[in-house]
Write an enzyme that holds these catalytic residues in place. Structure first.
Site, PDB file in Angstrom:
ATOM      1  N   CYS A 200      -8.280   1.241  -7.359  1.00 57.21           N
ATOM      2  CA  CYS A 200      -8.214  -0.094  -7.526  1.00 57.21           C
ATOM      3  C   CYS A 200      -8.917  -0.682  -8.457  1.00 57.21           C
ATOM      4  O   CYS A 200      -8.570  -1.574  -9.184  1.00 57.21           O
ATOM      5  CB  CYS A 200      -8.467  -0.617  -5.961  1.00 57.21           C
ATOM      6  SG  CYS A 200     -10.164  -0.224  -5.327  1.00 57.21           S
ATOM      7  N   HIS A 332     -12.722  -2.204  -1.611  1.00 55.09           N
ATOM      8  CA  HIS A 332     -11.525  -2.572  -2.425  1.00 55.09           C
ATOM      9  C   HIS A 332     -11.939  -3.918  -3.408  1.00 55.09           C
ATOM     10  O   HIS A 332     -12.831  -4.469  -3.124  1.00 55.09           O
ATOM     11  CB  HIS A 332     -10.533  -3.185  -1.293  1.00 55.09           C
ATOM     12  CG  HIS A 332      -9.094  -3.344  -1.914  1.00 55.09           C
ATOM     13  ND1 HIS A 332      -8.457  -2.355  -2.692  1.00 55.09           N
ATOM     14  CD2 HIS A 332      -7.942  -4.328  -1.862  1.00 55.09           C
ATOM     15  CE1 HIS A 332      -7.340  -2.709  -2.875  1.00 55.09           C
ATOM     16  NE2 HIS A 332      -7.166  -3.694  -2.261  1.00 55.09           N
ATOM     17  N   ASP A 353      -2.930  -7.629  -5.861  1.00 53.03           N
ATOM     18  CA  ASP A 353      -3.423  -6.470  -5.121  1.00 53.03           C
ATOM     19  C   ASP A 353      -2.937  -4.997  -5.855  1.00 53.03           C
ATOM     20  O   ASP A 353      -1.828  -4.871  -5.707  1.00 53.03           O
ATOM     21  CB  ASP A 353      -3.116  -6.510  -3.639  1.00 53.03           C
ATOM     22  CG  ASP A 353      -4.007  -5.553  -2.940  1.00 53.03           C
ATOM     23  OD1 ASP A 353      -4.422  -4.516  -3.269  1.00 53.03           O
ATOM     24  OD2 ASP A 353      -4.339  -6.011  -1.586  1.00 53.03           O
TER      25      ASP A 353
END
Length: 419
Positions: A200, A332, A353
Site C-alpha cells: 500500500c 495501512h 485506497d
C-alpha cells in the site's frame, strides 16, 4: 537446644547430653523398681532407667534426622525453583523468537522474496486452480520481467480520470454538499499479484507521483522519473535516499535494504524519498485523538486548511493546484484527494485506497453517476478512529542547500506533532 540445660548444642546434642547430663539418665544396669523416671523431653514416665535411656535416644535420633531433613528439603526446594525459573526463561525466549519471526513475516523482513517472487508464485497458484491459462502465465511473466528491467510500472492496476469525473459530478450535485475541494489530477493504483498484502505504501507513492508528474513546477525534480516506477524501483529509490544520509534510524530498522523484500514502508520512507528528489514536504503527526470516541477532528481541519488556503471564493467545486496527501496509520495507508464540507458543516475526506480494485474505481468515471460509488471514497470523522495518524503533504521545491539541511534535520527529527 539441650532439653536439660537449654544450652545450644547443635549437631552434637547427643554427645552433650551424655557428657553433661548422663547422671540424670541413671547408670546403666541400675535397677530400682520403686523409682519412676520422667523423660526430660516429653515428660513420659518410665519405670526403668534403661527404657528411659532408649526413649531419650529416640528423641535425639529424631532431632538429628529432622535437622538434616530440613536442610535437604531446603536444598530440594531451591533446586526445583532454579529448574522452574530456567524452564520459564526458556519458554519466554521461545515465545519472543516466535513473535519476532511473526513480525518479520508480517512486515516482509523474513527474506522470503519480494515483488517478483510473489508475482510468480501467485500466478503459478492461479494456473494450478485453473483460473489462468499457461500461455497467459508466460505472457504476463515476460511482461513483468520487461517492466522490472526498465524499472517502470506495468500500468495494469491504474485508473485515470477520476478527479475530472468528480469535478463534473459535484457541479451537478445539489443534495447535501455545500463545498468541495479537490486535488490536482491523480491516478489510482491498486495492489497486484506481486504486492498484495504489503504494497500500500508504494502504491500511494505512485498515486502522489502521478499527480506531481502533471505539474510543471516539479519538472526539474522529476526529470529522471518521467514514468511511474515499479515497486522494486521505488525500493531502490528509498535505498538511494538512505545512502544520501536521510533517516539513518529508519534505515537501520530495515538493515538498509528494501529491494527484494516485502517490507512495509510508512510516512518516514515517503518523506525521505520525496526530499531526496528535492520535493518540499512535511510530516504531520496526529499522535493522539483530538475528539470524542477516539476521533481526529484536528486531522480533518488540517486537510481543509491545506486545500482551502489560496483557494477561497464562492465556487462550490474548487479544483485546486494542491497535490494529494499521503495518509498513514498502523497497518495501512491511503491517499487524500479532496475534502467535502456538508451543508450541516461536517467534513468528509475523499480517499483513494490501494486495496480497492480497478473494477470498483472505474464506476466513478460514469458521468451519470448518482453518487452511490462515492462510498468508496468518503470517510467521515467517525470513520477514522485509529490511535495515531501521520500525513505527508507536498508543498513546492527545495534548493540543494535546503535539501542538505533537511537531510541533516531528518537525522534528528522528521515529524511535527499536533498537540
Amino acid at each position: 537446644e539441650c532439653p536439660f540445660c537449654g544450652e545450644a548444642a547443635g549437631r552434637e546434642l547427643e554427645a552433650h547430653v551424655r557428657a553433661r547430663h548422663g547422671h540424670l539418665l541413671g547408670a546403666p544396669g541400675t535397677e530400682n523398681s520403686e523409682q519412676l523416671y520422667e523423660c526430660p523431653m516429653c515428660s513420659l514416665t518410665c519405670t526403668n532407667i534403661q527404657i528411659l535411656e532408649e526413649h531419650v535416644d529416640l528423641h535425639l535420633e529424631e532431632h538429628s534426622f529432622s535437622e538434616g531433613g530440613n536442610i535437604r528439603d531446603l536444598e530440594l526446594a531451591q533446586r526445583l525453583q532454579t529448574e522452574e525459573d530456567k524452564r520459564q526463561r526458556s519458554e519466554e525466549e521461545k515465545r519472543e523468537r516466535e513473535e519476532f519471526k511473526k513480525l518479520q513475516r508480517q512486515y516482509g523482513l523474513d527474506n522470503s522474496g519480494g515483488y517478483k517472487q510473489q508475482f510468480l508464485k501467485n500466478m503459478e497458484r492461479e494456473v494450478d486452480r485453473g483460473r489462468m491459462q499457461p500461455f497467459e502465465y508466460h505472457k504476463r511473466k515476460a511482461d513483468m520481467m520487461e517492466c522490472l528491467a526498465f524499472g517502470i510500472d506495468d500500468g495494469k492496476t491504474k485508473t485515470s480520470g477520476i478527479i475530472e469525473a468528480l469535478c463534473k459530478y459535484y457541479q451537478n450535485e445539489n443534495k447535501d454538499v455545500r463545498r468541495v475541494w479537490l486535488s490536482t489530477g491523480v491516478d489510482h493504483f491498486h495492489s497486484s499479484l506481486g504486492d498484495r498484502g504489503w504494497g500500500c505504501g508504494y502504491r500511494n507513492f505512485q498515486m502522489l507521483l502521478s499527480s506531481l508528474l502533471q505539474n510543471s513546477l516539479y519538472n526539474d525534480c522529476l526529470r529522471d522519473t518521467t514514468l511511474i516506477p515499479s515497486i522494486p524501483k521505488i525500493q531502490s529509490m528509498i535505498e538511494d535516499a538512505w545512502k544520501e544520509g536521510f533517516d539513518p534510524h529508519g534505515a537501520s530498522h530495515f538493515n538498509n535494504r528494501l529491494h527484494g523484500s516485502k517490507a512495509w514502508i510508512g510516512a518516514c520512507e515517503i518523506y525521505s524519498l520525496l526530499t531526496n528528489l528535492r520535493i518540499k514536504c512535511q510530516i504531520i503527526d496526529f499522535h493522539k485523538p483530538t475528539g470524542p470516541m477516539g476521533t481526529h477532528p484536528r486531522l480533518f481541519e488540517w486537510v481543509l486548511h491545506y486545500y482551502s488556503t489560496d483557494n477561497e471564493g464562492g465556487a462550490k467545486v474548487v479544483c485546486t493546484s494542491k497535490p494529494p496527501i499521503y495518509l498513514q496509520h498502523q497497518g495501512h495507508s491511503r491517499t487524500v484527494v479532496g475534502i467535502e464540507e456538508k451543508k450541516n458543516k461536517t467534513l468528509c475526506l475523499l480517499l483513494f485506497d490501494p486495496g480497492c480494485p480497478s473494477q470498483e474505481m472505474q464506476k466513478l468515471l460514469k458521468q451519470n453517476s448518482d453518487g452511490t460509488s462515492l462510498k468508496l471514497l468518503r470517510r467521515f470523522v467517525g470513520s477514522l478512529k485509529e490511535k495515531q495518524y501521520q500525513i505527508v503533504a507536498v508543498d513546492g521545491v527545495l534548493s540543494l542547500e535546503e535539501k542538505a539541511a533537511r537531510c541533516h534535520a531528518s537525522q534528528v527529527l522528521t515529524s511535527e506533532k499536533i498537540p
